[in-house]
Design a protein around this motif. Structure first.
Motif, PDB file in Angstrom:
ATOM      1  N   LEU A 205       0.817  -1.213   0.000  1.00 31.19           N
ATOM      2  CA  LEU A 205       0.000   0.000   0.000  1.00 31.19           C
ATOM      3  C   LEU A 205       0.852   1.264   0.000  1.00 31.19           C
ATOM      4  O   LEU A 205       1.846   1.365   0.715  1.00 31.19           O
ATOM      5  N   PHE A 206       0.438   2.230  -0.814  1.00 31.17           N
ATOM      6  CA  PHE A 206       1.114   3.528  -0.852  1.00 31.17           C
ATOM      7  C   PHE A 206       0.075   4.596  -1.160  1.00 31.17           C
ATOM      8  O   PHE A 206      -0.759   4.429  -2.055  1.00 31.17           O
ATOM      9  N   LEU A 244      -6.160   8.567   7.887  1.00 30.64           N
ATOM     10  CA  LEU A 244      -6.130   7.113   7.694  1.00 30.64           C
ATOM     11  C   LEU A 244      -4.717   6.626   7.390  1.00 30.64           C
ATOM     12  O   LEU A 244      -4.262   5.623   7.948  1.00 30.64           O
ATOM     13  N   PHE A 245      -4.025   7.336   6.511  1.00 37.44           N
ATOM     14  CA  PHE A 245      -2.654   6.955   6.173  1.00 37.44           C
ATOM     15  C   PHE A 245      -1.773   6.936   7.424  1.00 37.44           C
ATOM     16  O   PHE A 245      -0.983   6.002   7.627  1.00 37.44           O
ATOM     17  N   ARG A 246      -1.911   7.962   8.245  1.00 40.68           N
ATOM     18  CA  ARG A 246      -1.074   8.038   9.457  1.00 40.68           C
ATOM     19  C   ARG A 246      -1.435   6.934  10.438  1.00 40.68           C
ATOM     20  O   ARG A 246      -0.560   6.280  11.023  1.00 40.68           O
ATOM     21  N   ARG A 247      -2.720   6.722  10.612  1.00 41.79           N
ATOM     22  CA  ARG A 247      -3.177   5.702  11.569  1.00 41.79           C
ATOM     23  C   ARG A 247      -2.746   4.305  11.161  1.00 41.79           C
ATOM     24  O   ARG A 247      -2.354   3.490  11.998  1.00 41.79           O
ATOM     25  N   GLU A 248      -2.814   4.025   9.876  1.00 45.66           N
ATOM     26  CA  GLU A 248      -2.487   2.686   9.378  1.00 45.66           C
ATOM     27  C   GLU A 248      -1.029   2.555   8.961  1.00 45.66           C
ATOM     28  O   GLU A 248      -0.628   1.522   8.428  1.00 45.66           O
ATOM     29  N   ALA A 249      -0.234   3.601   9.215  1.00 43.27           N
ATOM     30  CA  ALA A 249       1.199   3.596   8.886  1.00 43.27           C
ATOM     31  C   ALA A 249       1.440   3.318   7.396  1.00 43.27           C
ATOM     32  O   ALA A 249       2.339   2.553   7.027  1.00 43.27           O
ATOM     33  N   ILE A 250       0.616   3.933   6.548  1.00 46.81           N
ATOM     34  CA  ILE A 250       0.773   3.797   5.099  1.00 46.81           C
ATOM     35  C   ILE A 250       1.621   4.964   4.598  1.00 46.81           C
ATOM     36  O   ILE A 250       1.262   6.124   4.808  1.00 46.81           O
ATOM     37  N   PRO A 251       2.746   4.699   3.963  1.00 46.61           N
ATOM     38  CA  PRO A 251       3.567   5.805   3.446  1.00 46.61           C
ATOM     39  C   PRO A 251       2.805   6.561   2.368  1.00 46.61           C
ATOM     40  O   PRO A 251       2.043   5.967   1.602  1.00 46.61           O
TER      41      PRO A 251
END
Length: 278
Positions: A205-206, A244-251
């Protein structure tokens, strides 16, 4: 005396930009020589620290193999260019004449042939790999299908009109990568969670994000006056997706001021995906 015993050679593509020009030109030139290049690409070399690290890697290559690697480069800042040129390598500025210099340095005579870049032939497996990558990417554009995610090289996530489709197609066409892109819609925003299909593909995921003002402008050009294109809707969607990106640690990266080429290169740089040039 011709050193024909050299069968492989480390090759570095270096640029303070995307390095795509260096790679493309390097592939065309090296296609005229019999040695096998071991290629490494270094885009966005924009600081002294990056140049220093690169010089160390070139030095390591020289120490390991006992021969100078080949460096195709394009750098604007004179100080960093001079620093790079201190490394033990043969350097080729992409703006200079290259083929003859490679011949002189390697002591191998070039054998020019029309369109003899290393991967143009339709008979090669890489040609069909690229076609397959493009077909896969088109079939998985804009959330059309979430099947066969295990075959994807990368999955791009973001709100509608954040640059996912052009980036996906560019990566497929230029680098032979299988790309899935998925736009978060209103239902996703309400739940603020990843789809179950993505849970098993987290490492792929990115995220792509964009400034709300720019997103509003893009959407207004498509659906002027709609809620979809309102500044309030765009601000809410961007804030939600970045959360969402920050919470799920998605770069993720911000695409606002980047071209498709730059977005693609930065994604590859951050994920470590290997480019497959054709």
């Amino acid at each position: 005396m011709k050193h024909t015993e050299i069968q492989t050679r480390d090759v570095f593509y270096v640029s303070d930009g995307t390095a795509i020009t260096c790679e493309t030109l390097g592939h065309v030139v090296l296609g005229q020589f019999s040695f096998v290049p071991n290629e490494k690409t270094f885009p966005f070399v924009e600081s002294e620290d990056k140049v220093a690290d690169l010089v160390k890697q070139i030095q390591q290559s020289h120490d390991k193999h006992g021969v100078k690697p080949l460096v195709f480069f394009s750098m604007v800042v004179p100080a960093m260019r001079d620093h790079l040129l201190q490394a033990p390598a043969f350097f080729y500025d992409v703006l200079e004449s290259i083929v003859q210099r490679v011949a002189e340095d390697t002591q191998i005579e070039p054998k020019p042939k029309l369109q003899r870049s290393r991967s143009v032939s339709k008979d090669s497996d890489t040609y069909f790999d690229r076609i397959s990558a493009i077909e896969y990417t088109l079939a998985h554009d804009d959330g059309i299908s979430l099947k066969d995610l295990d075959k994807a090289d990368i999955i791009l996530l973001g709100v509608s009109r954040s640059g996912k489709t052009p980036t996906s197609l560019y990566m497929a066409m230029q680098f032979g990568l299988r790309v899935v892109n998925y736009p978060f819609i209103a239902e996703d925003m309400k739940m603020l969670r990843l789809l179950p299909e993505f849970e098993f593909q987290r490492h792929k995921l990115f995220g792509l994000t964009i400034e709300p003002e720019r997103l509003t402008q893009i959407r207004q050009n498509r659906l002027s006056g709609s809620e979809y294109a309102s500044s309030e809707q765009c601000e809410q969607e961007i804030a939600t997706i970045e959360s969402l990106f920050r919470r799920e640690a998605i770069p993720y990266i911000n695409t606002t001021s980047l071209s498709v080429e730059e977005i693609s290169t930065r994604v590859l740089e951050k994920t470590g995906l290997k480019r497959r040039l054709f």
